[in-house]
Write an enzyme that holds these catalytic residues in place. Structure first.
Site, PDB file in Angstrom:
ATOM      1  N   LEU B  96      10.091  -3.059  -4.069  1.00  4.96           N
ATOM      2  CA  LEU B  96      10.679  -2.781  -2.752  1.00  4.96           C
ATOM      3  C   LEU B  96       9.708  -3.148  -1.639  1.00  4.96           C
ATOM      4  O   LEU B  96       8.499  -3.250  -1.857  1.00  4.96           O
ATOM      5  CB  LEU B  96      11.068  -1.301  -2.688  1.00  4.96           C
ATOM      6  CG  LEU B  96      12.152  -0.925  -3.733  1.00  4.96           C
ATOM      7  CD1 LEU B  96      12.108   0.542  -4.060  1.00  4.96           C
ATOM      8  CD2 LEU B  96      13.532  -1.356  -3.227  1.00  4.96           C
ATOM      9  N   PRO B  97      10.240  -3.341  -0.410  1.00  4.39           N
ATOM     10  CA  PRO B  97       9.389  -3.892   0.654  1.00  4.39           C
ATOM     11  C   PRO B  97       8.260  -2.995   1.144  1.00  4.39           C
ATOM     12  O   PRO B  97       7.181  -3.477   1.438  1.00  4.39           O
ATOM     13  CB  PRO B  97      10.361  -4.185   1.793  1.00  4.39           C
ATOM     14  CG  PRO B  97      11.735  -3.959   1.283  1.00  4.39           C
ATOM     15  CD  PRO B  97      11.649  -3.254  -0.022  1.00  4.39           C
ATOM     16  N   ASN B 101      10.764   2.783   1.608  1.00  7.02           N
ATOM     17  CA  ASN B 101      11.791   2.391   0.645  1.00  7.02           C
ATOM     18  C   ASN B 101      11.496   2.949  -0.733  1.00  7.02           C
ATOM     19  O   ASN B 101      12.400   3.371  -1.454  1.00  7.02           O
ATOM     20  CB  ASN B 101      11.868   0.858   0.536  1.00  7.02           C
ATOM     21  CG  ASN B 101      12.014   0.183   1.881  1.00  7.02           C
ATOM     22  OD1 ASN B 101      11.095  -0.491   2.348  1.00  7.02           O
ATOM     23  ND2 ASN B 101      13.145   0.382   2.524  1.00  7.02           N
ATOM     24  N   THR B 127       4.048  -2.935  -3.114  1.00  9.76           N
ATOM     25  CA  THR B 127       2.704  -2.657  -2.603  1.00  9.76           C
ATOM     26  C   THR B 127       2.817  -1.543  -1.577  1.00  9.76           C
ATOM     27  O   THR B 127       3.419  -1.721  -0.517  1.00  9.76           O
ATOM     28  CB  THR B 127       2.095  -3.916  -1.961  1.00  9.76           C
ATOM     29  OG1 THR B 127       1.966  -4.913  -2.967  1.00  9.76           O
ATOM     30  CG2 THR B 127       0.732  -3.623  -1.374  1.00  9.76           C
ATOM     31  N   LYS B 202      -4.999  -3.963  -5.555  1.00 13.64           N
ATOM     32  CA  LYS B 202      -4.229  -4.926  -4.766  1.00 13.64           C
ATOM     33  C   LYS B 202      -4.678  -4.921  -3.303  1.00 13.64           C
ATOM     34  O   LYS B 202      -4.923  -5.981  -2.699  1.00 13.64           O
ATOM     35  CB  LYS B 202      -2.732  -4.557  -4.842  1.00 13.64           C
ATOM     36  CG  LYS B 202      -1.819  -5.274  -3.861  1.00 13.64           C
ATOM     37  CD  LYS B 202      -1.535  -6.701  -4.260  1.00 13.64           C
ATOM     38  CE  LYS B 202      -0.692  -7.428  -3.215  1.00 13.64           C
ATOM     39  NZ  LYS B 202       0.713  -7.068  -3.219  1.00 13.64           N
ATOM     40  N   LYS B 277       0.943  -6.175   7.003  1.00 17.40           N
ATOM     41  CA  LYS B 277       1.404  -4.949   6.335  1.00 17.40           C
ATOM     42  C   LYS B 277       0.355  -4.456   5.325  1.00 17.40           C
ATOM     43  O   LYS B 277      -0.010  -3.276   5.324  1.00 17.40           O
ATOM     44  CB  LYS B 277       2.725  -5.231   5.605  1.00 17.40           C
ATOM     45  CG  LYS B 277       3.276  -4.041   4.824  1.00 17.40           C
ATOM     46  CD  LYS B 277       4.030  -4.489   3.579  1.00 17.40           C
ATOM     47  CE  LYS B 277       3.972  -3.424   2.510  1.00 17.40           C
ATOM     48  NZ  LYS B 277       4.425  -3.902   1.193  1.00 17.40           N
TER      49      LYS B 277
END
EC number: 1.1.1.31
Lengths: 329, 329, 329, 329
Positions: B96-97, B101, B127, B202, B277
């Site tokens: 998911l973004p 979410n 992420t 990450k 982001k």
């Protein structure tokens, strides 16, 4: 425009003189022609010794004459001044700590250009402002000598081992003449372009090095605080897009790699104060060329602060330690 | 202390239930057991297709049902909600973004945890903030399910080609179960540690990537202004200590490399808005853990400014273009 | 849209209930109605005492009950929990160290909202994330109570002297009700807008304060190194466009002003750790609203580093000292 | 040490010559003695006119002779070179765009020092590197002339109105002589210390100005995004510790104040390109003195970027606009 053309014409003239001179002087002797070496400090000393090893008689000077003793024992001839060195040889290498020393050694009252022979090849391996390299090249040209900048990467260890990298700026046609000498002291001799581009390449590399080293230190520190094992994190970065020389070859976190300064309390290596100096040059050239360099200038400031807070003589990878929380507070 | 011990005991209990469940459910069938997949966006779609290619029946949901059409044509079963997916399978992958979410998909009124089966394995490849991953893992544990975070590196191209890298955080004993599925979609599946460390790895990688990309852009720009040929400068950096992935594999200067976004007007690749982001996440985790990250936060701000100035949909290497002087002013 | 209108309608309904309640409760008594006060720390203690001085009976709670002793001696009634305070009064003030404490005090199992009376006025004077203030306001609204955020500027001294500044966010119609209480503790009570804007104003002020303090410290340090007398430099700045509160009222250089922390080895004042906390909030809100804040985030990092290097408990103007060269290295 | 003492002795000698000369020259005439003025640009032109208004005959030169027309019509005598001006007067004021122009005007082949009269007073009002001011002062001393640096604050408007501020560095005993002239052009003439401190004060002020302007822009932008009315936010900052000249006198947000560049599409005022130039000087002096200046150098980079992105000729308060999201993307 006319002025520029005229000047080029003059230069061609001088240049052909120069070529004739050099051809004569280097071909007419059976044994190797002496080379001048000015600046016998931590770097200059082992570099000069490597020239001697390769059979070059050397003529040296240093403002601290005691620095010349080691090479004197190996047969070097010691002069009182840079000018006196220049008078006796037709190739001179300079290796000095910073811009003002280089200006003095070339254009000072006892400087090289006072007594330099026509057709001489002058190679400066110091790391200085490329604008100054260009200025000195112009002054040298007026005397009929040719100036090249050839700063090094690799520290004292590489100087001893003779595997420095030289980044060379100057007349392309004379690159081979420079390379002949520089190859005695380094394994990579890279031609970068016109005068000053050797310095430019050096400065650029070290700016990116500082940025990626601080970035690696911040990242490793953040990862550790988030619960990652530092060795594992380094491994992940090194197989991913975060990979850089500072993460895979010179990791700043103690325990991740052997044989690097972080494994030895940040002793040895490339000192924070020298990195701060090179970043000062990067900042000056960025300012002079009106080039934005946000991370580059912030990195400079960070190394500047570290110098002020007791890290001056530690390896520049100690930025990891600087960013960590102190234990005894 | 007692509370922690008690809780561990509870967990062991749940965990053995969990193991028994899974053993039963996966061994008792001849063909492959269906897998849930929630989030069929640019990344999720090709990932889900790779699961299908490897023979897994899939059960899917997306808040935009039209996103599911492609996989429906390939046999996927479409559900109305995340909860409905969780009810039908015992392994669910989410892609998911952003953080809200993911929270919604797990803990919302129609979320996975509302109907998840005991012993289910829940893998989130989004992420997000690692603290949120940890919170969701706790909530999942209460229902007897096991949550792992497994964010990816590599973009849409790698998702299609099935060669993503997964960084996995969660119970080590269940890593192989996760790897079985993730290997259908990626070539590297790395175990990072407890829940949240996949996200940590990450985030760390992308922070260092952003720093070295901006550093490379600043450095290349400075070098060009100082008269260096960009290809030559890249070559010098790449054989020296300035070397990084952004300089040797993804150089941001048009003309230096082929097949990278800088060769194609910064189209494709990893968008500036996505980098901004991820850097926001890095900044949040640094703030939460009180970790200084000077270059990291400045990099975030630079990508933030780029988003505000028209670069949101360009590849993040366009920072080189952002730092260059505009031509038509 | 319909949902929003419906919600407004609900709110009006609740609001008129609320108004009726309050009118009844405050007009029907001759003496002053008791006020709840939760959080009797360094700031809360003197604030609560000022309420007592103005004739308000107070009902208090603190997770460290011993913090309540001083106000108990002055007649305050001590409760076991925030919920118990809320049950006994219809106006509650909270003054807590950070966001998680505020969330716990309002929405925790023994929190205010568990037993709050319809129509109560809840005022939070803590400095927290404005998004959290908004969330709590929504939760309070569901119980028929009204929440306002009213963080303060001015430290412990101003809390004692009763001359704090309050920045108030919330329903404008209820501002006077809040002001009645806050005026007992402060001389400036400023209405900022809807819920969360009090926090926003506080965070904005402190971000600009941090930036101009560090800027003043850098500037004074640079000027001194360039040979300027610090007092003279301060005078010049203060009559010029460099003037700011940090240069003219709270100068960070020892010897320039009397009666400020720099005159007293950076003791007293506003600690570096508190400034770092507020800058963390600024950074979070900037990230959440995707607002570039280059100097703001770098200032945060600088205060973060200072905390890690032994300055946590010094006044935030000690950044001047942090930037100076250490003497004994 | 001995050298320094000797040099001081020499200087005293020269200085008494100098004083005798000046006394003779200025007291022996009834009307005012002519003054030289070099550099008739946007600033120099109105400054020179104010000298004329105060009754001083002036002798001028500019590398663009057409710049001299206006003052010629008012009776100024035009010379071909700086040297020719110096030959005719015993007081010279210079007002030039940047460091190289000043070096040329003083030490170039047709420069002031080529023909300067013993005992002349030379006042440079350009904003340049203070190290260069010191160098020129030394060169001037060798000719028996006295050099002072006296950069201004206040732009073209203040130059016209005659209310500039001058920050003066040089021999304290000669300050009154300088002040006599400078008072014709400015209302504040501040003695800062030895040669170079005028520049130092100017650079320091502008560095702090840039920092607080960007800080104000970031803060106002953040506050607006958090729902605060910009006028109200400015009011709150201005009564609090965030107050600075940029917030209370020159607010960068359109609509907050009248009569400032932000009210006029950032026209007029102090251009971004000039601010970038002054910050370049600040950065150079910080580098030369090894002074950390984190916000100062980042501010420089931000103004550098703005120049590259079309803001060069806008007022420096346009940084608010630069940080805002673009609308048409």
């Amino acid at each position: 425009m006319a002025a520029i053309i005229r000047r080029s014409a003059n230069f061609s003239l001088k240049y052909s003189n120069y070529v004739r001179h050099r051809v004569v002087s280097s071909r007419s002797m059976a044994s190797k022609v002496p080379v001048g070496f000015i600046g016998l400090g931590n770097m200059g000393n082992p570099m000069a010794k490597n020239l001697i090893k390769h059979g070059y008689p050397i003529v040296v000077a240093d403002i601290f004459p005691e620095s010349c003793k080691e090479v004197q024992d190996l047969g070097a001839q010691i002069m009182d001044s840079s000018a006196d060195v220049a008078e006796r040889v037709d190739r001179v290498i300079t290796m000095l700590p910073s811009t003002p020393n280089v200006i003095e050694a070339y254009t000072g009252p006892n400087g090289i250009l006072k007594k330099v022979k026509k057709g001489s090849l002058l190679i400066d391996s110091s790391t200085i402002d490329p604008l100054v390299s260009k200025e000195i090249a112009k002054e040298a040209e007026k005397t009929g000598a040719l100036f090249m900048d050839a700063p090094v990467s690799g520290g004292v260890g590489a100087a001893r081992a003779g595997n420095l990298t030289f980044m060379v700026g100057g007349l392309e046609g004379e690159f081979n003449a420079a390379k002949e000498l520089l190859s005695c002291m380094g394994t990579n001799v890279v031609y970068c372009g016109e005068v000053g581009t050797g310095q430019a390449a050096k400065i650029c590399n070290n700016m990116l090095l500082a940025i990626s080293m601080i970035g690696t230190a911040e990242t490793m520190n953040l990862g550790i605080r988030l619960g990652l094992d530092p060795k594992l994190l380094a491994k992940i970065l090194n197989m991913s897009s975060g990979r850089c020389w500072s993460s895979d070859t010179y990791n700043p976190v103690p325990g991740v790699m052997d044989g690097v300064p972080s494994a030895n309390d940040y002793q040895g290596g490339f000192t924070t104060t020298l990195m701060a100096k090179d970043l000062g040059l990067a900042q000056n050239t960025a300012t002079n060329t009106k080039t934005p360099a946000l991370l580059g200038t912030l990195s400079h400031q960070i190394y500047r602060m570290m110098c002020a807070r007791g890290y001056a003589q530690k390896d520049f990878s100690a930025v990891f330690q600087f960013l960590r929380e102190e234990e005894n507070i």
